[in-house]
Design a protein around this motif. Structure first.
Motif, PDB file in Angstrom:
ATOM      1  N   UNK A 128       0.822  -1.206   0.000  1.00 28.71           N
ATOM      2  CA  UNK A 128       0.000   0.000   0.000  1.00 28.71           C
ATOM      3  C   UNK A 128       0.859   1.260   0.000  1.00 28.71           C
ATOM      4  N   UNK A 129       1.885   1.292   0.830  1.00 28.81           N
ATOM      5  CA  UNK A 129       2.760   2.465   0.896  1.00 28.81           C
ATOM      6  C   UNK A 129       3.507   2.673  -0.423  1.00 28.81           C
ATOM      7  N   UNK A 130       4.022   1.593  -0.997  1.00 30.50           N
ATOM      8  CA  UNK A 130       4.769   1.694  -2.254  1.00 30.50           C
ATOM      9  C   UNK A 130       3.897   2.265  -3.365  1.00 30.50           C
ATOM     10  N   UNK A 131       2.659   1.787  -3.478  1.00 31.64           N
ATOM     11  CA  UNK A 131       1.775   2.243  -4.553  1.00 31.64           C
ATOM     12  C   UNK A 131       1.209   3.631  -4.292  1.00 31.64           C
ATOM     13  N   UNK A 132       0.884   3.942  -3.025  1.00 29.90           N
ATOM     14  CA  UNK A 132       0.261   5.226  -2.720  1.00 29.90           C
ATOM     15  C   UNK A 132       1.238   6.395  -2.750  1.00 29.90           C
ATOM     16  N   UNK A 133       2.498   6.144  -2.396  1.00 33.74           N
ATOM     17  CA  UNK A 133       3.471   7.243  -2.381  1.00 33.74           C
ATOM     18  C   UNK A 133       4.268   7.339  -3.676  1.00 33.74           C
ATOM     19  N   UNK A 134       4.493   6.224  -4.336  1.00 35.23           N
ATOM     20  CA  UNK A 134       5.340   6.230  -5.530  1.00 35.23           C
ATOM     21  C   UNK A 134       6.813   6.409  -5.229  1.00 35.23           C
ATOM     22  N   UNK A 135       7.161   6.419  -3.954  1.00 31.64           N
ATOM     23  CA  UNK A 135       8.555   6.649  -3.572  1.00 31.64           C
ATOM     24  C   UNK A 135       9.402   5.401  -3.828  1.00 31.64           C
TER      25      UNK A 135
END
Length: 255
Positions: free
Chosen positions: A154-161
């Motif tokens: 979720x973090x990888x996809x939502x932030x794009x960082x």
């Protein structure tokens, strides 16, 4: 096949496929896409090749993703379903694959690395599902849920960082890390370990993993038993125990 994608059919049964547009960060432009379609087809059709390694030229990028200039020029909305050459998706493959990630694997670069069965990464590599930063989307990332924990996905996809190669290794996206100069040797070593197994057993093992990610427990067990029957009934199934008993290296025939 153009020089945008290089193909090395090694005598040991390993195909090394190299994205060769370092000046464009090996992005998935038309030439690279066409070269990859040809390369995967050549790999699948050649019976002497049993495993493929996908990598990129240059230290900066494995693949920077789709060609954004092309998207602007064509005013691309949703990409055509068959636009990108993805192993086991838009490309039908029956053999295992390894991504050897030499640099940045962003957006479509992550996509093609994710599509491979195994992944070896340079310690200097980075990974990002960066679509949210350019107003695009990443439906191709759905299978990640079978590879990494939900909240991390979720973090990888939502932030794009981007994440580092070490972080990718820690969360289970990467099988092995290697120093930049040792990346291809590390991938070849892993490929060699796969090649040491009986061909039909390797194929059944790969199918078992994929079935297990797509089905419930009981259905996966039943489908895996069916997939394994060919390996059990093969000549190699007799050769393996015989070689072990004789303390010699097995001579696989793939039959």
């Amino acid at each position: 096949m153009t020089d945008a994608v290089l193909f090395d059919a090694r005598p040991d049964g390993i195909a090394v496929i190299t994205l060769n547009r370092p000046e464009r960060r090996n992005c998935l432009d038309k030439e690279v896409r066409a070269g990859l379609f040809d390369a995967w087809d050549r790999f699948e059709r050649d019976p002497s090749l049993r495993i493929a390694i996908l990598t990129g030229t240059g230290p900066k990028a494995f693949c920077a993703g789709g060609d954004l200039a092309e998207m602007v020029e064509t005013r691309m909305a949703e990409p055509p379903r068959d636009m990108f050459p993805l192993p086991y998706d838009t490309i039908e493959l029956s053999k295992p694959t390894i991504a050897a990630v030499n640099g940045a694997a962003f957006a479509g670069g992550w996509m093609i690395a994710q599509a491979c069965d195994l992944c070896v990464a340079s310690t200097t590599a980075t990974f990002a599902v960066s679509e949210v930063k350019v107003g695009r989307s990443s439906p191709w990332a759905a299978p990640l849920i079978h590879m990494i924990p939900q909240r991390i996905m979720m973090e990888i996809l939502l932030t794009g960082d981007p994440i580092t190669a070490q972080r990718a290794y820690e969360i289970g996206l990467v099988n092995r890390l290697a120093e930049p100069d040792d990346l291809l040797p590390a991938a070849l070593d892993l490929a060699g370990k796969v090649l040491a197994g009986a061909p039909l057993s390797v194929r059944a093992a790969r199918e078992t993993v994929m079935l297990a990610t797509e089905m419930g427990r009981s259905a996966a067990l039943e489908a895996a038993r069916h997939s394994a029957s060919r390996a059990y009934r093969s000549a190699d199934a007799q050769e393996g125990p015989a070689a072990f008993a004789a303390k010699r290296k097995p001579r696989w025939t793939g039959r």
